[in-house]
Design a protein around this motif. Structure first.
Motif, PDB file in Angstrom:
ATOM      1  N   MET A   1       0.828  -1.080  -0.053  1.00 46.42           N
ATOM      2  CA  MET A   1      -0.099   0.096  -0.092  1.00 46.42           C
ATOM      3  C   MET A   1       0.881   1.180   0.034  1.00 46.42           C
ATOM      4  O   MET A   1       1.802   1.437   0.643  1.00 46.42           O
ATOM      5  CB  MET A   1      -1.097   0.003   1.327  1.00 46.42           C
ATOM      6  N   ALA A   2       0.558   2.132  -0.891  1.00 51.73           N
ATOM      7  CA  ALA A   2       1.250   3.526  -0.883  1.00 51.73           C
ATOM      8  C   ALA A   2       0.319   4.722  -0.245  1.00 51.73           C
ATOM      9  O   ALA A   2      -0.996   4.592  -0.329  1.00 51.73           O
ATOM     10  CB  ALA A   2       1.556   3.810  -2.239  1.00 51.73           C
ATOM     11  N   VAL A   3       0.794   5.633   0.156  1.00 51.00           N
ATOM     12  CA  VAL A   3       0.206   6.793   0.664  1.00 51.00           C
ATOM     13  C   VAL A   3       0.123   7.569  -0.495  1.00 51.00           C
ATOM     14  O   VAL A   3       1.433   8.112  -0.980  1.00 51.00           O
ATOM     15  CB  VAL A   3       0.838   7.419   1.894  1.00 51.00           C
ATOM     16  N   ILE A   4      -0.966   8.100  -1.008  1.00 50.44           N
ATOM     17  CA  ILE A   4      -0.977   9.189  -1.962  1.00 50.44           C
ATOM     18  C   ILE A   4      -1.657  10.415  -1.591  1.00 50.44           C
ATOM     19  O   ILE A   4      -2.752  10.445  -0.856  1.00 50.44           O
ATOM     20  CB  ILE A   4      -2.011   8.546  -3.062  1.00 50.44           C
ATOM     21  N   GLY A  32      -5.952  -0.427  -3.633  1.00 52.08           N
ATOM     22  CA  GLY A  32      -5.277  -0.658  -2.249  1.00 52.08           C
ATOM     23  C   GLY A  32      -4.399   0.374  -1.596  1.00 52.08           C
ATOM     24  O   GLY A  32      -3.753   0.192  -0.579  1.00 52.08           O
ATOM     25  N   HIS A  33      -4.534   1.618  -2.209  1.00 52.43           N
ATOM     26  CA  HIS A  33      -3.691   2.677  -1.644  1.00 52.43           C
ATOM     27  C   HIS A  33      -4.696   3.456  -0.519  1.00 52.43           C
ATOM     28  O   HIS A  33      -5.929   3.687  -0.788  1.00 52.43           O
ATOM     29  CB  HIS A  33      -3.413   3.414  -2.834  1.00 52.43           C
ATOM     30  N   LEU A  34      -3.716   4.185   0.191  1.00 51.79           N
ATOM     31  CA  LEU A  34      -4.590   5.169   1.319  1.00 51.79           C
ATOM     32  C   LEU A  34      -4.144   6.474   0.299  1.00 51.79           C
ATOM     33  O   LEU A  34      -3.114   7.065   0.081  1.00 51.79           O
ATOM     34  CB  LEU A  34      -3.736   5.078   2.258  1.00 51.79           C
ATOM     35  N   VAL A  35      -5.533   7.293   0.407  1.00 50.25           N
ATOM     36  CA  VAL A  35      -5.415   8.500  -0.219  1.00 50.25           C
ATOM     37  C   VAL A  35      -5.825   9.471   0.756  1.00 50.25           C
ATOM     38  O   VAL A  35      -6.722   9.665   1.503  1.00 50.25           O
ATOM     39  CB  VAL A  35      -6.390   8.521  -1.416  1.00 50.25           C
ATOM     40  N   PHE A  65       2.546  16.364   2.097  1.00 52.76           N
ATOM     41  CA  PHE A  65       3.657  16.204   1.133  1.00 52.76           C
ATOM     42  C   PHE A  65       4.876  15.188   1.237  1.00 52.76           C
ATOM     43  O   PHE A  65       5.541  14.099   0.652  1.00 52.76           O
ATOM     44  CB  PHE A  65       4.211  17.247   0.414  1.00 52.76           C
ATOM     45  N   GLU A  66       5.442  15.383   2.576  1.00 50.21           N
ATOM     46  CA  GLU A  66       6.609  14.626   3.250  1.00 50.21           C
ATOM     47  C   GLU A  66       6.254  13.147   3.318  1.00 50.21           C
ATOM     48  O   GLU A  66       6.987  12.407   2.871  1.00 50.21           O
ATOM     49  CB  GLU A  66       6.983  15.235   4.315  1.00 50.21           C
ATOM     50  N   ARG A  67       5.055  12.836   3.747  1.00 46.83           N
ATOM     51  CA  ARG A  67       4.633  11.239   3.914  1.00 46.83           C
ATOM     52  C   ARG A  67       4.191  10.563   2.837  1.00 46.83           C
ATOM     53  O   ARG A  67       4.210   9.662   2.847  1.00 46.83           O
ATOM     54  CB  ARG A  67       3.092  11.647   4.932  1.00 46.83           C
ATOM     55  N   ALA A  68       3.705  11.333   1.751  1.00 46.32           N
ATOM     56  CA  ALA A  68       3.412  11.079   0.535  1.00 46.32           C
ATOM     57  C   ALA A  68       4.052  10.139  -0.346  1.00 46.32           C
ATOM     58  O   ALA A  68       5.302  10.591  -0.412  1.00 46.32           O
ATOM     59  CB  ALA A  68       2.492  11.952  -0.611  1.00 46.32           C
ATOM     60  N   ASP A  69       4.045   8.777  -0.917  1.00 44.83           N
ATOM     61  CA  ASP A  69       4.684   8.153  -1.889  1.00 44.83           C
ATOM     62  C   ASP A  69       4.333   8.749  -3.148  1.00 44.83           C
ATOM     63  O   ASP A  69       5.187   8.686  -4.032  1.00 44.83           O
ATOM     64  CB  ASP A  69       4.479   6.501  -1.851  1.00 44.83           C
ATOM     65  N   GLY A  70       3.295   9.136  -3.428  1.00 44.54           N
ATOM     66  CA  GLY A  70       2.806   9.571  -4.455  1.00 44.54           C
ATOM     67  C   GLY A  70       1.997  10.743  -4.386  1.00 44.54           C
ATOM     68  O   GLY A  70       1.231  10.985  -3.450  1.00 44.54           O
ATOM     69  N   ASP A 168      -4.495   3.748 -13.658  1.00 41.35           N
ATOM     70  CA  ASP A 168      -4.130   2.463 -13.323  1.00 41.35           C
ATOM     71  C   ASP A 168      -2.324   2.406 -13.451  1.00 41.35           C
ATOM     72  O   ASP A 168      -1.833   1.716 -12.738  1.00 41.35           O
ATOM     73  CB  ASP A 168      -4.667   1.340 -14.222  1.00 41.35           C
ATOM     74  N   ALA A 169      -1.852   3.106 -14.421  1.00 39.72           N
ATOM     75  CA  ALA A 169      -0.537   2.962 -14.671  1.00 39.72           C
ATOM     76  C   ALA A 169       0.182   3.953 -13.666  1.00 39.72           C
ATOM     77  O   ALA A 169       1.301   3.384 -12.904  1.00 39.72           O
ATOM     78  CB  ALA A 169      -0.015   3.720 -15.889  1.00 39.72           C
ATOM     79  N   PHE A 170      -0.383   4.877 -13.175  1.00 40.60           N
ATOM     80  CA  PHE A 170       0.050   5.440 -11.925  1.00 40.60           C
ATOM     81  C   PHE A 170      -0.045   4.656 -10.879  1.00 40.60           C
ATOM     82  O   PHE A 170       1.114   4.614  -9.858  1.00 40.60           O
ATOM     83  CB  PHE A 170      -0.604   7.087 -11.597  1.00 40.60           C
ATOM     84  N   ALA A 171      -0.963   4.113 -10.458  1.00 39.21           N
ATOM     85  CA  ALA A 171      -1.052   2.881  -9.213  1.00 39.21           C
ATOM     86  C   ALA A 171       0.056   2.081  -9.378  1.00 39.21           C
ATOM     87  O   ALA A 171       0.450   1.732  -8.283  1.00 39.21           O
ATOM     88  CB  ALA A 171      -2.546   2.519  -9.158  1.00 39.21           C
TER      89      ALA A 171
END
Length: 184
Positions: A1-4, A32-35, A65-70, A168-171
């Motif tokens: 899971m990524a943080v977006i 499955g990402h956290l937004v 911004f610091e916490r985000a992966d994307g 989907d490509a971004f995810a």
């Protein structure tokens, strides 16, 4: 899971840009990402324009911004460029606030004459901020973003079909957040 972090640079409370972003957010959550959403218009204007990073609301935005992966950056196009509101936020962030992050730029506008704003106005700024990977951006005509009877967002069918693989490509390009991946 990524943080977006999903950032709306629209000054309007009834923004089609924000509607588009929330629609994209739902798809990313299904991946499955956290937004987390950030509507720049809700930040205190004086602190934003004064680049007051000591202001609690501005400090929270910088921390997001610091916490985000994307980061998904959404903006209406005005005068062939992204919004001044978004520019004010990007200007107060640290120079390399996007270092190591995957970024999806999205734009909305009233005419296809603005379609190149993503690549010629927004992408260079995101690149200068150190983004590790800027995925294919996308431009959506305002008239292709509608409101369903239940208040939800509905995209014109062809827009939905074309936007889906971009999202989907971004995810797929996101790197999982280490702390969240270790849990569960």
């Amino acid at each position: 899971m990524a943080v977006i972090l999903s950032v709306s640079g629209s000054p309007s409370a009834t923004s089609r840009t924000t509607r588009l972003l929330r629609h994209v957010d739902h798809r990313l959550v299904r991946h499955g990402h956290l937004v987390e959403a950030l509507d720049v218009r809700t930040l205190p204007a004086e602190a934003l324009l004064g680049a007051d990073t000591g202001n609690p609301a501005i400090a929270r935005a910088v921390a997001q911004f610091e916490r985000a992966d994307g980061v998904v950056i959404g903006t209406p196009v005005y005068k062939a460029a992204y919004s001044g509101l978004l520019k004010a936020l990007l200007d107060l962030l640290p120079q390399y606030a996007l270092r190591g992050k995957t970024v999806l730029p999205l734009a909305t506008g009233g005419s296809t004459a603005h379609v190149l704003a993503v690549d010629y106005a927004l992408r260079p700024v995101l690149n200068s901020m150190g983004a590790a990977h800027i995925t294919q951006g996308w431009f959506v005509l305002d008239r292709h973003i509608g409101v369903r009877e239940d208040g939800g967002t509905e995209l014109e069918r062809e827009t939905e079909v074309l936007l889906t693989p971009v999202v989907d490509a971004f995810a797929a390009a996101l790197r999982p957040h280490p702390e969240l991946s270790a849990v569960g």
